[in-house]
Design a protein around this motif. Structure first.
Motif, PDB file in Angstrom:
ATOM      1  N   TYR A 233     -14.151  -2.069  11.028  1.00 20.88           N
ATOM      2  CA  TYR A 233     -12.743  -1.654  11.168  1.00 20.88           C
ATOM      3  C   TYR A 233     -12.158  -2.135  12.492  1.00 20.88           C
ATOM      4  O   TYR A 233     -11.095  -2.746  12.532  1.00 20.88           O
ATOM      5  CB  TYR A 233     -12.631  -0.132  11.044  1.00 20.88           C
ATOM      6  CG  TYR A 233     -11.194   0.351  11.011  1.00 20.88           C
ATOM      7  CD1 TYR A 233     -10.389   0.129   9.901  1.00 20.88           C
ATOM      8  CD2 TYR A 233     -10.649   1.036  12.095  1.00 20.88           C
ATOM      9  CE1 TYR A 233      -9.062   0.568   9.874  1.00 20.88           C
ATOM     10  CE2 TYR A 233      -9.328   1.479  12.068  1.00 20.88           C
ATOM     11  CZ  TYR A 233      -8.541   1.251  10.954  1.00 20.88           C
ATOM     12  OH  TYR A 233      -7.229   1.688  10.926  1.00 20.88           O
TER      13      TYR A 233
ATOM     14  N   GLY B 226       2.051   4.535   3.803  1.00 19.76           N
ATOM     15  CA  GLY B 226       2.895   3.659   2.977  1.00 19.76           C
ATOM     16  C   GLY B 226       3.849   4.447   2.090  1.00 19.76           C
ATOM     17  O   GLY B 226       5.028   4.095   1.937  1.00 19.76           O
TER      18      GLY B 226
ATOM     19  N   THR C 158      -4.065  11.468   6.587  1.00 14.73           N
ATOM     20  CA  THR C 158      -4.021  10.795   5.286  1.00 14.73           C
ATOM     21  C   THR C 158      -5.452  10.792   4.759  1.00 14.73           C
ATOM     22  O   THR C 158      -6.355  11.312   5.423  1.00 14.73           O
ATOM     23  CB  THR C 158      -3.561   9.319   5.448  1.00 14.73           C
ATOM     24  OG1 THR C 158      -4.532   8.652   6.276  1.00 14.73           O
ATOM     25  CG2 THR C 158      -2.190   9.205   6.075  1.00 14.73           C
TER      26      THR C 158
ATOM     27  N   GLY D  40       0.825  -1.224   0.000  1.00 18.94           N
ATOM     28  CA  GLY D  40       0.000   0.000   0.000  1.00 18.94           C
ATOM     29  C   GLY D  40       0.846   1.255   0.000  1.00 18.94           C
ATOM     30  O   GLY D  40       0.606   2.183   0.774  1.00 18.94           O
ATOM     31  N   ALA D  41       1.824   1.303  -0.930  1.00 13.38           N
ATOM     32  CA  ALA D  41       2.813   2.392  -0.904  1.00 13.38           C
ATOM     33  C   ALA D  41       2.439   3.584  -1.781  1.00 13.38           C
ATOM     34  O   ALA D  41       3.207   4.547  -1.876  1.00 13.38           O
ATOM     35  CB  ALA D  41       4.183   1.842  -1.326  1.00 13.38           C
ATOM     36  N   SER D  42       1.281   3.554  -2.422  1.00 18.47           N
ATOM     37  CA  SER D  42       0.926   4.649  -3.336  1.00 18.47           C
ATOM     38  C   SER D  42       0.645   5.966  -2.640  1.00 18.47           C
ATOM     39  O   SER D  42       0.846   7.034  -3.196  1.00 18.47           O
ATOM     40  CB  SER D  42      -0.320   4.266  -4.150  1.00 18.47           C
ATOM     41  OG  SER D  42       0.052   3.923  -5.459  1.00 18.47           O
TER      42      SER D  42
ATOM     43  N   LEU E 262       0.380  -5.183  -6.395  1.00 13.62           N
ATOM     44  CA  LEU E 262      -0.119  -6.188  -5.446  1.00 13.62           C
ATOM     45  C   LEU E 262      -1.497  -5.795  -4.940  1.00 13.62           C
ATOM     46  O   LEU E 262      -1.663  -4.774  -4.284  1.00 13.62           O
ATOM     47  CB  LEU E 262       0.842  -6.328  -4.253  1.00 13.62           C
ATOM     48  CG  LEU E 262       0.380  -7.284  -3.145  1.00 13.62           C
ATOM     49  CD1 LEU E 262       0.348  -8.737  -3.619  1.00 13.62           C
ATOM     50  CD2 LEU E 262       1.280  -7.164  -1.914  1.00 13.62           C
ATOM     51  N   GLU E 263      -2.468  -6.637  -5.277  1.00 10.15           N
ATOM     52  CA  GLU E 263      -3.789  -6.535  -4.648  1.00 10.15           C
ATOM     53  C   GLU E 263      -3.732  -7.551  -3.503  1.00 10.15           C
ATOM     54  O   GLU E 263      -3.643  -8.763  -3.737  1.00 10.15           O
ATOM     55  CB  GLU E 263      -4.878  -6.864  -5.682  1.00 10.15           C
ATOM     56  CG  GLU E 263      -6.232  -7.253  -5.136  1.00 10.15           C
ATOM     57  CD  GLU E 263      -6.843  -6.257  -4.171  1.00 10.15           C
ATOM     58  OE1 GLU E 263      -7.127  -5.121  -4.568  1.00 10.15           O
ATOM     59  OE2 GLU E 263      -7.051  -6.637  -2.992  1.00 10.15           O
TER      60      GLU E 263
ATOM     61  N   ARG F 259      -1.641  -0.839  -5.867  1.00 11.15           N
ATOM     62  CA  ARG F 259      -2.793  -1.540  -6.423  1.00 11.15           C
ATOM     63  C   ARG F 259      -3.144  -0.896  -7.755  1.00 11.15           C
ATOM     64  O   ARG F 259      -3.135   0.333  -7.842  1.00 11.15           O
ATOM     65  CB  ARG F 259      -3.929  -1.407  -5.416  1.00 11.15           C
ATOM     66  CG  ARG F 259      -5.213  -2.034  -5.802  1.00 11.15           C
ATOM     67  CD  ARG F 259      -6.112  -2.182  -4.612  1.00 11.15           C
ATOM     68  NE  ARG F 259      -6.482  -0.914  -3.969  1.00 11.15           N
ATOM     69  CZ  ARG F 259      -7.530  -0.804  -3.163  1.00 11.15           C
ATOM     70  NH1 ARG F 259      -8.268  -1.847  -2.914  1.00 11.15           N
ATOM     71  NH2 ARG F 259      -7.822   0.350  -2.614  1.00 11.15           N
TER      72      ARG F 259
ATOM     73  N   LYS G   3      -9.084  -4.999  13.079  1.00 12.07           N
ATOM     74  CA  LYS G   3      -7.775  -4.707  13.685  1.00 12.07           C
ATOM     75  C   LYS G   3      -7.557  -5.556  14.948  1.00 12.07           C
ATOM     76  O   LYS G   3      -6.429  -5.953  15.226  1.00 12.07           O
ATOM     77  CB  LYS G   3      -7.638  -3.205  13.986  1.00 12.07           C
ATOM     78  CG  LYS G   3      -7.584  -2.328  12.717  1.00 12.07           C
ATOM     79  CD  LYS G   3      -6.357  -2.597  11.848  1.00 12.07           C
ATOM     80  CE  LYS G   3      -6.183  -1.580  10.725  1.00 12.07           C
ATOM     81  NZ  LYS G   3      -5.026  -1.827   9.855  1.00 12.07           N
TER      82      LYS G   3
ATOM     83  N   GLY H  16      -7.209   9.053   7.606  1.00  8.19           N
ATOM     84  CA  GLY H  16      -7.261   9.766   8.890  1.00  8.19           C
ATOM     85  C   GLY H  16      -7.959  11.113   8.814  1.00  8.19           C
ATOM     86  O   GLY H  16      -8.475  11.611   9.814  1.00  8.19           O
TER      87      GLY H  16
HETATM   88  N1  LIG Z   1      -4.546   7.294   9.036  1.00 11.18           N
HETATM   89  C1  LIG Z   1      -4.775   6.957  10.292  1.00 11.18           C
HETATM   90  O1  LIG Z   1      -5.110   7.811  11.149  1.00 11.18           O
HETATM   91  C2  LIG Z   1      -4.584   5.534  10.736  1.00 11.18           C
HETATM   92  C3  LIG Z   1      -4.791   5.241  12.094  1.00 11.18           C
HETATM   93  C4  LIG Z   1      -4.608   3.946  12.546  1.00 11.18           C
HETATM   94  C5  LIG Z   1      -4.234   2.964  11.652  1.00 11.18           C
HETATM   95  N2  LIG Z   1      -4.044   3.248  10.331  1.00 11.18           N
HETATM   96  C6  LIG Z   1      -3.634   2.150   9.436  1.00 11.18           C
HETATM   97  O2  LIG Z   1      -2.480   2.548   8.707  1.00 11.18           O
HETATM   98  C7  LIG Z   1      -2.460   1.884   7.431  1.00 11.18           C
HETATM   99  C8  LIG Z   1      -2.272   2.903   6.326  1.00 11.18           C
HETATM  100  O3  LIG Z   1      -3.339   3.838   6.420  1.00 11.18           O
HETATM  101  P1  LIG Z   1      -3.367   5.241   5.652  1.00 11.18           P
HETATM  102  O4  LIG Z   1      -3.902   6.227   6.597  1.00 11.18           O
HETATM  103  O5  LIG Z   1      -2.079   5.482   4.970  1.00 11.18           O
HETATM  104  O6  LIG Z   1      -4.522   4.912   4.579  1.00 11.18           O
HETATM  105  P2  LIG Z   1      -4.757   5.457   3.098  1.00 11.18           P
HETATM  106  O7  LIG Z   1      -4.170   6.789   2.926  1.00 11.18           O
HETATM  107  O8  LIG Z   1      -6.206   5.243   2.871  1.00 11.18           O
HETATM  108  O9  LIG Z   1      -3.899   4.427   2.210  1.00 11.18           O
HETATM  109  C9  LIG Z   1      -4.217   3.059   2.227  1.00 11.18           C
HETATM  110  C10 LIG Z   1      -3.270   2.329   1.306  1.00 11.18           C
HETATM  111  O10 LIG Z   1      -3.637   0.935   1.336  1.00 11.18           O
HETATM  112  C11 LIG Z   1      -3.794   0.474  -0.008  1.00 11.18           C
HETATM  113  N3  LIG Z   1      -4.785  -0.594  -0.106  1.00 11.18           N
HETATM  114  C12 LIG Z   1      -6.054  -0.596   0.371  1.00 11.18           C
HETATM  115  N4  LIG Z   1      -6.662  -1.742   0.036  1.00 11.18           N
HETATM  116  C13 LIG Z   1      -5.767  -2.470  -0.672  1.00 11.18           C
HETATM  117  C14 LIG Z   1      -5.817  -3.732  -1.314  1.00 11.18           C
HETATM  118  N5  LIG Z   1      -6.932  -4.490  -1.300  1.00 11.18           N
HETATM  119  N6  LIG Z   1      -4.696  -4.181  -1.943  1.00 11.18           N
HETATM  120  C15 LIG Z   1      -3.602  -3.422  -1.987  1.00 11.18           C
HETATM  121  N7  LIG Z   1      -3.485  -2.197  -1.420  1.00 11.18           N
HETATM  122  C16 LIG Z   1      -4.569  -1.745  -0.769  1.00 11.18           C
HETATM  123  C17 LIG Z   1      -4.256   1.716  -0.761  1.00 11.18           C
HETATM  124  O11 LIG Z   1      -4.066   1.514  -2.143  1.00 11.18           O
HETATM  125  P3  LIG Z   1      -4.858   2.435  -3.231  1.00 11.18           P
HETATM  126  O12 LIG Z   1      -4.110   3.736  -3.277  1.00 11.18           O
HETATM  127  O13 LIG Z   1      -4.783   1.635  -4.471  1.00 11.18           O
HETATM  128  O14 LIG Z   1      -6.258   2.579  -2.707  1.00 11.18           O
HETATM  129  C18 LIG Z   1      -3.367   2.779  -0.136  1.00 11.18           C
HETATM  130  O15 LIG Z   1      -2.103   2.776  -0.734  1.00 11.18           O
HETATM  131  C19 LIG Z   1      -3.768   1.111   7.346  1.00 11.18           C
HETATM  132  O16 LIG Z   1      -3.552  -0.241   7.708  1.00 11.18           O
HETATM  133  C20 LIG Z   1      -4.661   1.796   8.369  1.00 11.18           C
HETATM  134  O17 LIG Z   1      -5.669   0.950   8.882  1.00 11.18           O
HETATM  135  C21 LIG Z   1      -4.217   4.525   9.860  1.00 11.18           C
END
Ligand SMILES: NC(=O)c1ccc[n+]([C@@H]2O[C@H](COP(=O)([O-])OP(=O)(O)OC[C@H]3O[C@@H](n4cnc5c(N)ncnc54)[C@H](OP(=O)(O)O)[C@@H]3O)[C@@H](O)[C@H]2O)c1
Length: 227
Positions: free
Chosen positions: A149, A14, A184, A8-10, A54-55, A33, A153, A187
């Motif tokens: 959610y 990540g 993000t 999930g590095a896009s 990677l999905e 993805r 977790k 968030g």
């Molecule tokens: N942000 C917060 O406050 C927060 C708090 C607690 C925990 N987290 C955890 O931190 C992690 C990263 O969160 P984030 O805030 O960076 O979220 P984000 O900005 O929504 O990014 C999520 C990333 O996961 C990828 N992804 C989602 N579903 C996928 C799938 N089926 N296959 C491959 N890639 C997939 C997305 O790809 P696409 O770009 O293709 O959609 C995106 O790159 C998550 O596990 C989240 O639960 C975040």
């Protein structure tokens, strides 16, 4: 030179993890993805990055990753990809299918990806598997709503705790990290910290993680989190 694989590095955490590890001269295998984001694509000018599609819920996609990784040593895996789940996660509104999808991505995929890279960790000196969890999956925090959610977790916390025990004999350290409430797409803009700050904390933990800390749940600042 150590190699880190980040799912999930896009965008979001990540992407920032990818930036940080590159700055520190790691080799980074960054997964996206469908199509990499423009920001991730730009990082390709760095010779230490490889991008791979990677999905995380798709077995064929995971097998392609396995093929790609043949003969490559992986020191650190970061299971970062995740979703917040459907908008309506109330008792009345949550649907079975949306809940299952949330579980597939947040709870089941991290084990499937970990399994896929275990052979690649055999030649690593200090192999580590880190899964980005959430404080929302802590049983001991009293909060309401967000059934899909939160439960996804909680589940991944237990999955990784079991994996930590099972991988002890292979000396692979496994931990969970709450990344903070992070600005993000997930968030939102009112969150407490930037993705850069969160990623810095996660990188510090990744660099210092040893078998002594395996099986623990940390926050992004490196303090132990309640379960
Ligand atoms: N942000 C917060 O406050 C927060 C708090 C607690 C925990 N987290 C955890 O931190 C992690 C990263 O969160 P984030 O805030 O960076 O979220 P984000 O900005 O929504 O990014 C999520 C990333 O996961 C990828 N992804 C989602 N579903 C996928 C799938 N089926 N296959 C491959 N890639 C997939 C997305 O790809 P696409 O770009 O293709 O959609 C995106 O790159 C998550 O596990 C989240 O639960 C975040």
């Amino acid at each position: 030179m150590e190699t880190v694989l980040i799912t999930g590095a896009s965008r979001g955490i990540g992407l920032e993890l990818t930036n940080k590890f590159l700055e520190l001269n790691y080799k980074v295998i960054a997964t996206y993805r469908n199509k990499p984001s423009t920001e991730l694509e730009k990082l390709q000018s760095n010779e230490n990055i490889s991008l791979i599609e990677l999905e995380v819920t798709d077995e064929i996609s995971i097998n392609k990753l396995k093929d790609y990784l043949q003969g490559i040593k992986i020191d650190i895996l970061i299971n970062n990809a995740g979703i917040i789940g459907p908008e309506d996660q109330s008792v009345e509104g949550i649907t079975r299918q949306d809940w299952l999808t949330t579980f597939a991505i947040n709870s089941i995929a991290p084990l499937m990806i970990s399994r896929a890279v275990l052979n690649n960790m055999e030649s690593a000196i200090n192999p580590r598997i880190i899964t980005i969890s959430s404080q929302m999956g802590a049983i001991n925090r009293d909060n309401v709503g967000m059934y899909a959610y939160r439960s996804s977790k909680v589940a991944v916390n237990k999955v990784m705790k079991v994996l930590a025990l099972e991988l002890k004999e292979k000396s692979i350290a496994v931990c969970l990290i709450h990344p903070g409430w992070v600005k993000t797409d997930m968030g939102g803009e009112n969150a407490d910290i930037s993705a850069t700050k969160s990623a810095s904390g996660i990188v510090n933990i990744a660099q210092e993680l040893t078998m002594e800390s395996s099986g623990k749940f940390f926050n992004w600042e490196g303090n132990e989190h309640v379960w």
